[in-house]
Design an enzyme around this catalytic site. Structure first.
Site, PDB file in Angstrom:
ATOM      1  N   ASN A 146       0.876  -1.182   0.000  1.00 48.94           N
ATOM      2  CA  ASN A 146       0.000   0.000   0.000  1.00 48.94           C
ATOM      3  C   ASN A 146       0.911   1.229   0.000  1.00 48.94           C
ATOM      4  O   ASN A 146       1.502   1.562   1.022  1.00 48.94           O
ATOM      5  CB  ASN A 146      -0.891  -0.045   1.250  1.00 48.94           C
ATOM      6  CG  ASN A 146      -1.716   1.220   1.421  1.00 48.94           C
ATOM      7  OD1 ASN A 146      -1.851   2.026   0.492  1.00 48.94           O
ATOM      8  ND2 ASN A 146      -2.274   1.395   2.610  1.00 48.94           N
ATOM      9  N   LYS A 173       0.110   4.244  -0.215  1.00 46.28           N
ATOM     10  CA  LYS A 173      -0.553   5.415   0.392  1.00 46.28           C
ATOM     11  C   LYS A 173      -0.373   6.638  -0.509  1.00 46.28           C
ATOM     12  O   LYS A 173      -0.303   6.497  -1.722  1.00 46.28           O
ATOM     13  CB  LYS A 173      -0.040   5.647   1.815  1.00 46.28           C
ATOM     14  CG  LYS A 173      -0.114   4.370   2.663  1.00 46.28           C
ATOM     15  CD  LYS A 173       0.047   4.600   4.134  1.00 46.28           C
ATOM     16  CE  LYS A 173      -0.080   3.276   4.874  1.00 46.28           C
ATOM     17  NZ  LYS A 173      -0.010   3.394   6.319  1.00 46.28           N
ATOM     18  N   HIS A 198      -9.584   1.241   5.437  1.00 47.13           N
ATOM     19  CA  HIS A 198      -8.281   1.469   6.078  1.00 47.13           C
ATOM     20  C   HIS A 198      -8.470   2.446   7.239  1.00 47.13           C
ATOM     21  O   HIS A 198      -9.235   3.404   7.144  1.00 47.13           O
ATOM     22  CB  HIS A 198      -7.278   2.034   5.059  1.00 47.13           C
ATOM     23  CG  HIS A 198      -5.877   1.993   5.592  1.00 47.13           C
ATOM     24  ND1 HIS A 198      -5.407   2.917   6.490  1.00 47.13           N
ATOM     25  CD2 HIS A 198      -4.860   1.123   5.378  1.00 47.13           C
ATOM     26  CE1 HIS A 198      -4.156   2.616   6.807  1.00 47.13           C
ATOM     27  NE2 HIS A 198      -3.800   1.528   6.144  1.00 47.13           N
ATOM     28  N   GLU A 223      -6.758   4.816   8.340  1.00 44.45           N
ATOM     29  CA  GLU A 223      -6.479   6.228   8.044  1.00 44.45           C
ATOM     30  C   GLU A 223      -7.701   6.890   7.423  1.00 44.45           C
ATOM     31  O   GLU A 223      -7.997   8.053   7.682  1.00 44.45           O
ATOM     32  CB  GLU A 223      -5.252   6.335   7.115  1.00 44.45           C
ATOM     33  CG  GLU A 223      -3.967   6.055   7.882  1.00 44.45           C
ATOM     34  CD  GLU A 223      -2.812   5.580   7.012  1.00 44.45           C
ATOM     35  OE1 GLU A 223      -2.860   5.703   5.783  1.00 44.45           O
ATOM     36  OE2 GLU A 223      -1.838   5.063   7.601  1.00 44.45           O
ATOM     37  N   GLU A 273      -5.432  -5.227  10.810  1.00 48.69           N
ATOM     38  CA  GLU A 273      -4.419  -4.187  11.032  1.00 48.69           C
ATOM     39  C   GLU A 273      -4.705  -3.442  12.333  1.00 48.69           C
ATOM     40  O   GLU A 273      -5.519  -2.492  12.333  1.00 48.69           O
ATOM     41  CB  GLU A 273      -4.448  -3.170   9.891  1.00 48.69           C
ATOM     42  CG  GLU A 273      -4.127  -3.724   8.533  1.00 48.69           C
ATOM     43  CD  GLU A 273      -3.519  -2.637   7.648  1.00 48.69           C
ATOM     44  OE1 GLU A 273      -2.368  -2.806   7.217  1.00 48.69           O
ATOM     45  OE2 GLU A 273      -4.183  -1.616   7.407  1.00 48.69           O
ATOM     46  N   GLY A 308       2.545   1.841  11.157  1.00 50.21           N
ATOM     47  CA  GLY A 308       3.588   2.866  11.086  1.00 50.21           C
ATOM     48  C   GLY A 308       4.302   3.140  12.400  1.00 50.21           C
ATOM     49  O   GLY A 308       5.034   4.121  12.517  1.00 50.21           O
ATOM     50  N   SER A 338       3.284  -2.387  10.567  1.00 50.65           N
ATOM     51  CA  SER A 338       4.723  -2.468  10.861  1.00 50.65           C
ATOM     52  C   SER A 338       5.374  -3.791  10.440  1.00 50.65           C
ATOM     53  O   SER A 338       6.296  -4.268  11.108  1.00 50.65           O
ATOM     54  CB  SER A 338       5.002  -2.174  12.341  1.00 50.65           C
ATOM     55  OG  SER A 338       4.730  -0.815  12.603  1.00 50.65           O
TER      56      SER A 338
HETATM   57  P1  PGA Z   1       2.800   0.085   7.821  1.00 48.59           P
HETATM   58  O1  PGA Z   1       1.364   0.391   7.199  1.00 48.59           O
HETATM   59  O2  PGA Z   1       3.319  -1.169   7.182  1.00 48.59           O
HETATM   60  O3  PGA Z   1       3.633   1.290   7.463  1.00 48.59           O
HETATM   61  O4  PGA Z   1       2.614  -0.058   9.282  1.00 48.59           O
HETATM   62  C1  PGA Z   1       0.439  -0.637   6.965  1.00 48.59           C
HETATM   63  C2  PGA Z   1      -0.848  -0.063   6.457  1.00 48.59           C
HETATM   64  O5  PGA Z   1      -1.215   1.061   6.815  1.00 48.59           O
HETATM   65  O6  PGA Z   1      -1.562  -0.714   5.659  1.00 48.59           O
END
Ligand code: PGA
Length: 248
Positions: free
Chosen positions: A6, A8, A91, A93, A163, A169, A209
Site C-alpha cells: 500500500n 498510500k 483502512h 487512516e 491491522e 507505522g 509495521s
Molecule cells: P505500515 O502500514 O506497514 O507502514 O505499518 C500498513 C498499512 O497502513 O496498511
C-alpha cells in the site's frame, strides 16, 4: 501468500514508473499473489508497465456512490476500467480522517464487488480498545457492519486485512499469539454469520509495521494468509527482497 503493498499518498506518476522498473527485474513470477495499491494518478501508467507480469493492480479507495454528483471522487466502474483488480476499503487512516463510517464502508464493499473488484477489507482495534480488552468485540462489530447484506459466495472476492491501528507505522507489532488469536476471532465471526466453510476459506492478512525483519515469521503464523505492507514497500528494492523472504 498474498502480499499487498500500500503506497498510500506517496509517489508521483513518474516515481511510480521508476519504482516498477526497479521492482520488475527483481521479481519472480508465480510465487505469491502480489498486489500494488497505488495512487489513482499512477494507475494507468502502472497497468501499462505491469503488462506481462503477474503483479496485480490495486487502488486505495473508491466512492460510496456509483455515479454522478460526487466532485473529486473515483467510482468502482472507473477503477475496473483502468485495469484495477483490488481495492482497499476501511483502512484506519480513512476511517479516522475521511469519515469512512460503517455505512459508507458497507456501501463501498458492495459497489466494489458489483464492479468486479476484489476487496481488501481492513479491520483493527485502537490502542484504547486493546487496553480495555475489547479487541475481539471491535473486530466483530467492524466485520458485521462491513459485510452486512452480503451473500456467502461474495466472500470469495474479499480478503480481510487485520491491522491493529496502534501497529500501523509505529514499529510495534502484536505478539505472534495475539495475531493468531485476533484472526481466529475474525474467522469465528465469519463462521457464525456465514458458515464454517467460509471461515476456513476466507483469506486473512496481517498488516501493521511488517518489515524485512519480521515478514517471514509473521507470514508463517498458522492463521495468516498474507501481509499488507505500508512503509516497507516504499523502496522497490526493499520490497522485492521482502517478497523473496516470505516463503510460500
Ligand atoms: P505500515 O502500514 O506497514 O507502514 O505499518 C500498513 C498499512 O497502513 O496498511
Amino acid at each position: 501468500m498474498t502480499i499487498i503493498g500500500n503506497l498510500k499518498m506517496n509517489k508521483t506518476n513518474t516515481q511510480v514508473k521508476d519504482y516498477i522498473m526497479k521492482l520488475l527485474p527483481r521479481y519472480e513470477m508465480g510465487r505469491h499473489e502480489v498486489v500494488l495499491c497505488l495512487p489513482y494518478t499512477a494507475l494507468s501508467t502502472a497497468k501499462f508497465l505491469l503488462d506481462g507480469s503477474d503483479i496485480k493492480l490495486g487502488a486505495q479507495n473508491l466512492c460510496d456512490d456509483e455515479v454522478g454528483k460526487n466532485t473529486g471522487e473515483i467510482s468502482g466502474e472507473m477503477l475496473h476500467d483502468c485495469g484495477v483488480e483490488y481495492v482497499i476499503v476501511g483502512h484506519s487512516e480513512r476511517r479516522a480522517k475521511y469519515k469512512d463510517n460503517a455505512k459508507a464502508i458497507n456501501k463501498k464493499i458492495k459497489i466494489a464487488l458489483k464492479n468486479r473488484l476484489k476487496v481488501i477489507f481492513c479491520v483493527g482495534e485502537s490502542l484504547a480498545e486493546k487496553n480495555l480488552l475489547k479487541t475481539f468485540e471491535t473486530l466483530k462489530a467492524q466485520i458485521e457492519d462491513g459485510l452486512k447484506g452480503l451473500y456467502e459466495n461474495e466472500l470469495e472476492n474479499i480478503v480481510i486485512a487485520y491491522e491493529p491501528i496502534w501497529a500501523i507505522g509505529s514499529g510495534k507489532t502484536p505478539l505472534a499469539k495475539e495475531i493468531d488469536a485476533s484472526i481466529k476471532s475474525i474467522r469465528k465471526v465469519i463462521e457464525n454469520d456465514f458458515s464454517l466453510k467460509a471461515a476456513q476459506k476466507i483469506e486473512v492478512l496481517y498488516g501493521g509495521s511488517v518489515d524485512n525483519k519480521n515478514c517471514s515469521s509473521i507470514a508463517k503464523l498458522g492463521q495468516v494468509n498474507g501481509l499488507l505492507i505500508g512503509g516497507a514497500c516504499l523502496d522497490a528494492i526493499n520490497f522485492s527482497q521482502l517478497i523473496k523472504d516470505v516463503k510460500v
